[in-house]
Design a protein around this motif. Structure first.
Motif, PDB file in Angstrom:
ATOM      1  N   MET A  62       0.935  -1.153   0.199  1.00  0.00           N
ATOM      2  CA  MET A  62      -0.038   0.047  -0.041  1.00  0.00           C
ATOM      3  C   MET A  62       0.822   1.378  -0.120  1.00  0.00           C
ATOM      4  O   MET A  62       0.540   2.241  -0.575  1.00  0.00           O
ATOM      5  N   ARG A  63       1.926   1.274   0.726  1.00  0.00           N
ATOM      6  CA  ARG A  63       2.908   2.271   0.754  1.00  0.00           C
ATOM      7  C   ARG A  63       3.056   2.810  -0.366  1.00  0.00           C
ATOM      8  O   ARG A  63       3.317   3.985  -0.808  1.00  0.00           O
ATOM      9  N   TYR A  64       3.645   1.829  -1.407  1.00  0.00           N
ATOM     10  CA  TYR A  64       4.178   2.219  -2.648  1.00  0.00           C
ATOM     11  C   TYR A  64       3.079   2.711  -3.504  1.00  0.00           C
ATOM     12  O   TYR A  64       3.296   3.759  -4.574  1.00  0.00           O
ATOM     13  N   LEU A  65       1.745   2.383  -3.377  1.00  0.00           N
ATOM     14  CA  LEU A  65       0.883   3.081  -4.071  1.00  0.00           C
ATOM     15  C   LEU A  65       0.889   4.723  -3.803  1.00  0.00           C
ATOM     16  O   LEU A  65       0.633   5.364  -4.574  1.00  0.00           O
ATOM     17  N   TRP A  66       0.970   5.103  -2.342  1.00  0.00           N
ATOM     18  CA  TRP A  66       1.128   6.481  -2.065  1.00  0.00           C
ATOM     19  C   TRP A  66       2.077   7.331  -2.819  1.00  0.00           C
ATOM     20  O   TRP A  66       2.051   8.290  -3.455  1.00  0.00           O
ATOM     21  N   PHE A  67       3.443   6.538  -2.964  1.00  0.00           N
ATOM     22  CA  PHE A  67       4.490   7.120  -3.819  1.00  0.00           C
ATOM     23  C   PHE A  67       3.979   7.206  -5.399  1.00  0.00           C
ATOM     24  O   PHE A  67       4.374   8.034  -6.267  1.00  0.00           O
ATOM     25  N   ALA A  68       3.188   6.162  -5.774  1.00  0.00           N
ATOM     26  CA  ALA A  68       2.774   6.131  -7.243  1.00  0.00           C
ATOM     27  C   ALA A  68       2.026   7.705  -7.467  1.00  0.00           C
ATOM     28  O   ALA A  68       2.088   7.910  -8.889  1.00  0.00           O
ATOM     29  N   LEU A  69       1.412   8.178  -6.354  1.00  0.00           N
ATOM     30  CA  LEU A  69       0.807   9.415  -6.517  1.00  0.00           C
ATOM     31  C   LEU A  69       1.405  10.510  -7.233  1.00  0.00           C
ATOM     32  O   LEU A  69       1.031  11.440  -7.925  1.00  0.00           O
ATOM     33  N   LEU A  70       2.727  10.599  -6.671  1.00  0.00           N
ATOM     34  CA  LEU A  70       3.994  11.442  -7.304  1.00  0.00           C
ATOM     35  C   LEU A  70       3.961  11.593  -8.726  1.00  0.00           C
ATOM     36  O   LEU A  70       4.545  12.307  -9.213  1.00  0.00           O
ATOM     37  N   ALA A  71       3.636  10.061  -9.338  1.00  0.00           N
ATOM     38  CA  ALA A  71       3.787  10.199 -10.738  1.00  0.00           C
ATOM     39  C   ALA A  71       2.873  10.736 -11.734  1.00  0.00           C
ATOM     40  O   ALA A  71       2.905  11.112 -12.720  1.00  0.00           O
ATOM     41  N   LEU A  72       1.718  10.961 -11.257  1.00  0.00           N
ATOM     42  CA  LEU A  72       0.412  11.369 -11.716  1.00  0.00           C
ATOM     43  C   LEU A  72       0.665  12.665 -12.329  1.00  0.00           C
ATOM     44  O   LEU A  72       0.374  12.999 -13.682  1.00  0.00           O
ATOM     45  N   PRO A  73       1.375  13.832 -11.760  1.00  0.00           N
ATOM     46  CA  PRO A  73       1.680  14.893 -12.878  1.00  0.00           C
ATOM     47  C   PRO A  73       2.576  14.722 -13.795  1.00  0.00           C
ATOM     48  O   PRO A  73       2.149  15.441 -14.976  1.00  0.00           O
ATOM     49  N   PHE A  74       3.191  13.775 -13.784  1.00  0.00           N
ATOM     50  CA  PHE A  74       4.196  13.664 -15.078  1.00  0.00           C
ATOM     51  C   PHE A  74       3.321  12.867 -16.230  1.00  0.00           C
ATOM     52  O   PHE A  74       3.414  13.275 -17.449  1.00  0.00           O
ATOM     53  N   LEU A  75       2.242  11.920 -15.865  1.00  0.00           N
ATOM     54  CA  LEU A  75       1.507  11.419 -16.614  1.00  0.00           C
ATOM     55  C   LEU A  75       0.473  12.537 -17.343  1.00  0.00           C
ATOM     56  O   LEU A  75      -0.023  12.252 -18.547  1.00  0.00           O
ATOM     57  N   LEU A  76       0.010  13.185 -16.434  1.00  0.00           N
ATOM     58  CA  LEU A  76      -1.094  14.305 -17.055  1.00  0.00           C
ATOM     59  C   LEU A  76      -0.727  15.699 -17.540  1.00  0.00           C
ATOM     60  O   LEU A  76      -1.491  16.513 -17.713  1.00  0.00           O
ATOM     61  N   SER A  77       0.627  15.481 -17.563  1.00  0.00           N
ATOM     62  CA  SER A  77       1.419  17.217 -17.837  1.00  0.00           C
ATOM     63  C   SER A  77       1.027  17.475 -19.261  1.00  0.00           C
ATOM     64  O   SER A  77       0.482  18.808 -19.483  1.00  0.00           O
ATOM     65  N   PRO A  78       0.643  16.484 -20.163  1.00  0.00           N
ATOM     66  CA  PRO A  78      -0.121  17.295 -21.486  1.00  0.00           C
ATOM     67  C   PRO A  78      -1.540  17.703 -21.178  1.00  0.00           C
ATOM     68  O   PRO A  78      -2.095  18.157 -22.173  1.00  0.00           O
ATOM     69  N   THR A 114       2.324  26.915 -12.240  1.00  0.00           N
ATOM     70  CA  THR A 114       1.907  26.184 -13.243  1.00  0.00           C
ATOM     71  C   THR A 114       1.082  24.756 -12.550  1.00  0.00           C
ATOM     72  O   THR A 114       1.456  24.557 -11.556  1.00  0.00           O
ATOM     73  N   GLY A 115       0.249  24.365 -13.154  1.00  0.00           N
ATOM     74  CA  GLY A 115      -0.567  23.191 -12.487  1.00  0.00           C
ATOM     75  C   GLY A 115       0.355  22.082 -12.270  1.00  0.00           C
ATOM     76  O   GLY A 115       0.169  21.541 -11.333  1.00  0.00           O
ATOM     77  N   PHE A 116       1.438  22.050 -13.354  1.00  0.00           N
ATOM     78  CA  PHE A 116       2.305  20.680 -13.257  1.00  0.00           C
ATOM     79  C   PHE A 116       2.969  20.938 -12.082  1.00  0.00           C
ATOM     80  O   PHE A 116       3.128  20.019 -10.922  1.00  0.00           O
ATOM     81  N   ARG A 117       3.627  22.101 -11.907  1.00  0.00           N
ATOM     82  CA  ARG A 117       4.571  22.270 -10.572  1.00  0.00           C
ATOM     83  C   ARG A 117       3.968  22.257  -9.320  1.00  0.00           C
ATOM     84  O   ARG A 117       4.218  21.891  -8.124  1.00  0.00           O
ATOM     85  N   TYR A 118       2.682  22.897  -9.148  1.00  0.00           N
ATOM     86  CA  TYR A 118       1.925  23.008  -7.907  1.00  0.00           C
ATOM     87  C   TYR A 118       1.400  21.707  -7.639  1.00  0.00           C
ATOM     88  O   TYR A 118       1.353  21.348  -6.302  1.00  0.00           O
ATOM     89  N   ALA A 119       1.141  20.526  -8.741  1.00  0.00           N
ATOM     90  CA  ALA A 119       0.754  19.342  -8.384  1.00  0.00           C
ATOM     91  C   ALA A 119       1.754  18.258  -7.808  1.00  0.00           C
ATOM     92  O   ALA A 119       1.638  17.669  -6.774  1.00  0.00           O
ATOM     93  N   LEU A 120       2.977  18.869  -8.112  1.00  0.00           N
ATOM     94  CA  LEU A 120       4.118  18.146  -7.362  1.00  0.00           C
ATOM     95  C   LEU A 120       4.273  18.503  -6.081  1.00  0.00           C
ATOM     96  O   LEU A 120       4.559  17.431  -5.117  1.00  0.00           O
ATOM     97  N   LEU A 121       3.891  19.719  -5.515  1.00  0.00           N
ATOM     98  CA  LEU A 121       3.944  20.205  -4.324  1.00  0.00           C
ATOM     99  C   LEU A 121       2.853  19.669  -3.314  1.00  0.00           C
ATOM    100  O   LEU A 121       2.966  19.096  -2.478  1.00  0.00           O
ATOM    101  N   SER A 122       1.393  19.702  -3.966  1.00  0.00           N
ATOM    102  CA  SER A 122       0.466  19.467  -3.280  1.00  0.00           C
ATOM    103  C   SER A 122       0.272  17.860  -3.146  1.00  0.00           C
ATOM    104  O   SER A 122      -0.002  17.343  -2.122  1.00  0.00           O
ATOM    105  N   LEU A 123       0.831  16.899  -4.217  1.00  0.00           N
ATOM    106  CA  LEU A 123       0.828  15.704  -3.942  1.00  0.00           C
ATOM    107  C   LEU A 123       1.660  15.065  -3.006  1.00  0.00           C
ATOM    108  O   LEU A 123       1.655  14.125  -2.152  1.00  0.00           O
ATOM    109  N   PHE A 124       3.030  15.889  -3.143  1.00  0.00           N
ATOM    110  CA  PHE A 124       3.973  15.386  -2.147  1.00  0.00           C
ATOM    111  C   PHE A 124       3.566  15.510  -0.640  1.00  0.00           C
ATOM    112  O   PHE A 124       3.897  14.632   0.307  1.00  0.00           O
TER     113      PHE A 124
END
Length: 584
Positions: free
Chosen positions: A1-17, A147-157
């Protein structure tokens, strides 16, 4: 489960377009933080709040005023926002955490509405309903988060950090104590928890998390007005948490994700279906929540969790907390009850009861139903204040002390009906007894600095389970135990607590003959080790074969005291139990 939380941090990169979905991702992160604040308050501590949006507003307005009107750094605004959120939580919690039933949520509604009206009418300070604009963007290491991408990195972290911190909280002495408070405050107090203090600390933590979300919300939109911090918003966050499953971290995040996406979809769909604009999504929320709770009363996550592979727990491997056997000369008085009185209205439940309990003995307190036995237990342990008399434990007067203070002096109790917590494992239920013997506070728990002490507490609990023969069930849920096993688990919790004087309220109730023999053997063994036992039970065969001395009560008064054979021959006792007339 813990790895799932860290996978959240990858979402901004996947949704950047996709800028629109990055915006939704940020809103999910912010809503998830507020939902996590409700997990602390409602899921763990069992308190319902409709004021989470007010805490958000404190964080948002504090940073808006400091950055827009005073030109200060947003990070100073964060400190001010957290400070104001904590201050509001301290005031609100101090006034409301002692309230029970519907009074607590009603009081939070009043505070929420009052603060919303205040924010809308202090035009000179807050800009009223027009609000404050042009908040500066946050900047980290010289990089603006614009930008939404940069802010998402902070908020998800930050969201992931909160998830890990609250996971630590759940699997700590404080998490167990909060869950016990949610189930039964008196039982929690009986093993050392201060209910009002712990609830207030949970309220403060919850307010700080919501205040952090408000700070991030303000700098994400770079605009603040009262609307996002209204009662409607608080209800929306509560709906998110409850629908997802407020009793778990994955549940509240699932609810936040579900309703964040649903809100945007409904805002587009409902006007098309109804042919007019309006705030119809609130009605849809209610209908959807009702449907979810009909199909999944505990929320969506428990429904999904049953279909996921379960990770097996592990038995503790650590040095137990030091637990020396009770010391002191056998036969010395460890508990003295002198002239106890208690009336409920016109009913005199306990009238001048006195007796002494000596180290290493088993003393039984018996009497017909309604004789006042359990009331005496409650007076001794602080669950009820006496109207007269005194109680002395180890030479120290404890009359009228609250249960948590009485317990810390070496006295533990069980209850007439087992007070266990079904969502906890057998091991965790036993570990509740170590609460007063451990020290980890909120900061060390949230930062994960408690693990060595926690391992020792669990090892102590496991040793206590082994002492009563339940070690093979340590990882089972407590709800799966038989009545006899539940009684033994309560005794194990007492042994883990280090209490020397054990008050057992009907430990034999519901037990089969073989289980009663095992219970009697256990209690005799504990008495030989120096433990002192005061017990109430209606099974005369158990009492007469086990007790060293017996105190008999009837109609709130002590009518006899002596060895089992002496009280059996006592005419007053025979009259009370058998209806025989005493000799003139």
């Amino acid at each position: 489960m813990r790895y799932l939380w860290f996978a959240l941090l990858a979402l901004p990169f996947l949704l950047s377009p996709f800028p629109f979905y990055l915006t939704l991702l940020n809103f999910f992160a912010l809503s998830g933080m507020v939902a996590l604040s409700l997990y602390v308050l409602t899921g763990l501590a069992g308190m319902t709040s409709f004021a989470q949006a007010a805490f958000m507003g404190m964080g948002a307005y504090a940073t808006a005023l400091l950055t827009v009107k005073a030109g200060l750094s947003p990070w100073l605004g964060l400190l001010a926002g957290l400070g104001l959120s904590l201050l509001l939580a301290l005031v609100l919690g101090g006034l409301t955490v002692r309230l029970k039933g519907h009074f607590l949520p009603l009081s939070t509604i009043a505070w929420q509405v009052a603060l919303y009206i205040l924010a809308g009418n202090l035009v000179w300070l807050t800009g009223g309903h027009t609000g404050l604009t042009d908040l500066p963007p946050l900047s980290l290491f010289g990089l603006p988060l614009d930008t939404g991408f940069r802010y998402a990195l902070l908020s998800l972290f930050l969201l992931v950090l909160l998830v890990l911190a609250l996971s630590n909280l759940r699997h700590s002495r404080l998490g167990r104590a909060l869950l016990a408070l949610r189930g039964d405050a008196l039982a929690a107090a009986s093993f050392g928890v201060d209910p009002a203090s712990l609830r207030l600390k949970a309220f403060l933590l919850s307010g700080a998390i919501a205040g952090l979300a408000g700070f991030l919300y303000a700098h994400f939109l770079r605009f603040v007005n009262p609307t996002p911090f209204s009662l409607e918003a608080s209800i929306k966050y509560l709906v998110m948490a409850v629908a997802g499953g407020v009793g778990s971290v994955p549940g509240v995040l699932l609810g936040a994700a579900f309703f964040t996406g649903l809100e945007d979809w409904l805002k587009d769909l409902l006007p098309l279906l109804l042919g007019r604009q309006g705030n119809y999504e609130t009605i849809a929320y209610g209908l959807i929540l009702a449907l979810i709770l009909l199909l999944a009363p505990k929320g969506l996550w428990p429904l999904l969790e049953r279909r996921l592979p379960q990770r097996e727990g592990r038995l503790p491997r650590a040095e137990p907390l030091s637990l020396s056997a009770p010391s002191g000369p056998r036969g010395e008085v460890v508990l003295a009850v002198e002239g106890l009185k208690k009336a409920f209205g016109g009913l005199l439940a306990v009238n001048g009861v006195s007796f002494a309990l000596r180290r290493g003995e088993i003393l039984a307190l018996i009497g017909p139903n309604g004789a006042g036995k359990t009331t005496v237990f409650n007076l001794i342990t602080g669950a009820l204040p006496p109207d007269g008399g005194r109680v002395v434990l180890f030479g120290q007067e404890i009359t009228g002390l609250p249960p948590q203070r009485v317990h810390r002096l070496g006295l533990g109790r069980t209850f007439q009906h087992p007070h266990l917590f079904p969502e906890l494992s057998v091991l965790e239920n036993a570990a509740l007894g170590t609460y007063a013997r451990t020290r980890a506070g909120f900061f060390s728990v949230l930062l994960g600095l408690f693990r060595q002490e926690e391992a020792r507490a669990l090892a102590t609990a496991y040793g206590a389970l082994k002492r009563v023969g339940l070690e093979g069930l340590a990882l089972e849920r407590a709800e799966r135990l038989s009545v006899g096993q539940q009684r033994l688990l309560e005794i194990a919790r007492l042994l883990a607590s280090g209490a020397e004087v054990l008050l057992l309220d009907e430990p034999g109730a519901g037990l089969r003959a073989g289980e009663k023999r095992e219970l009697a053997a256990l209690l005799r063994s504990l008495a030989k080790e120096g433990y002192t036992v005061l017990l109430v039970d209606h099974d005369m065969d158990l009492i007469m074969g086990l007790a060293d001395r017996v105190v008999v009560m009837n109609y709130g008064e002590k009518i006899a005291e002596g060895t089992p054979k002496e009280v059996q021959r006592n005419p007053a006792v025979r009259a009370a139990y058998l209806g025989e007339e005493e000799a003139a």
